[in-house]
Design an enzyme around this catalytic site. Sequence first.
Site, PDB file in Angstrom:
ATOM      1  CG  LEU A  76      -0.417  -0.153   2.563  1.00 22.15           C
ATOM      2  CD1 LEU A  76      -1.142   0.791   3.496  1.00 22.15           C
ATOM      3  CD2 LEU A  76      -0.638  -1.572   3.029  1.00 22.15           C
ATOM      4  CB  SER A  77       1.327   4.179   0.629  1.00 21.68           C
ATOM      5  OG  SER A  77       1.773   5.507   0.510  1.00 21.68           O
ATOM      6  CG  MET A  78       7.018   4.095  -2.362  1.00 21.58           C
ATOM      7  SD  MET A  78       8.293   5.202  -1.740  1.00 21.58           S
ATOM      8  CE  MET A  78       9.734   4.504  -2.496  1.00 21.58           C
TER       9      MET A  78
END
Length: 189
Positions: A76-78
């Site tokens: 998730l995210s980066m």
Amino acid sequence: MGGADATKEECYGFGVPELLQRGIACLALDGPGQGESLRERRLFTRPDYEVVYRSALAFLLTIDRVDADRLGVIGLSMGGYYVMRGALNAEVRAAVSWGALMAVEHLNLAILGPTLRFITGADTNEALKQILGSFTLEGVAERITCPVLIVHGGQDHLVPPAEVDRVRESLSKASVDVQFYEDALHCCI
């Protein structure tokens, strides 16, 4: 796998209890540029995160209760970038990119610049730009063959929603499903 400057502990809150209730084992870890790896060991993030995943997968395969034919990865995210690199490993049967990211330099650097400098070890913004050039799925995404689920929010202020189409179009050998939530923020919060 969490994102930039994430910790394994915070990953727990992104669905681990629900996965465990369904009988799905989970391994959350601090990769280079995250949590203890960064703060205690000074291991900066790296563009070839398939190496990090390869080590984690090798560890999982030493556990008798782990079904080697049913390994999946979530980022998730980066971590949406990291997980696509992890999906290059042949052991991976499915991947979830919870924040599609074709190139890390497409992140909102006005907000994340200091964090990215911290996790890469870059001394200056110029050094950061040079480092981030190698954090891309160009030449990588088309080698991914496992099914991929992309989950993204239309109001994401850190990862531009346009990244969803870039990643989806690059995954030419994988079946791809996209769950796009128009009113959701970063990581669909």
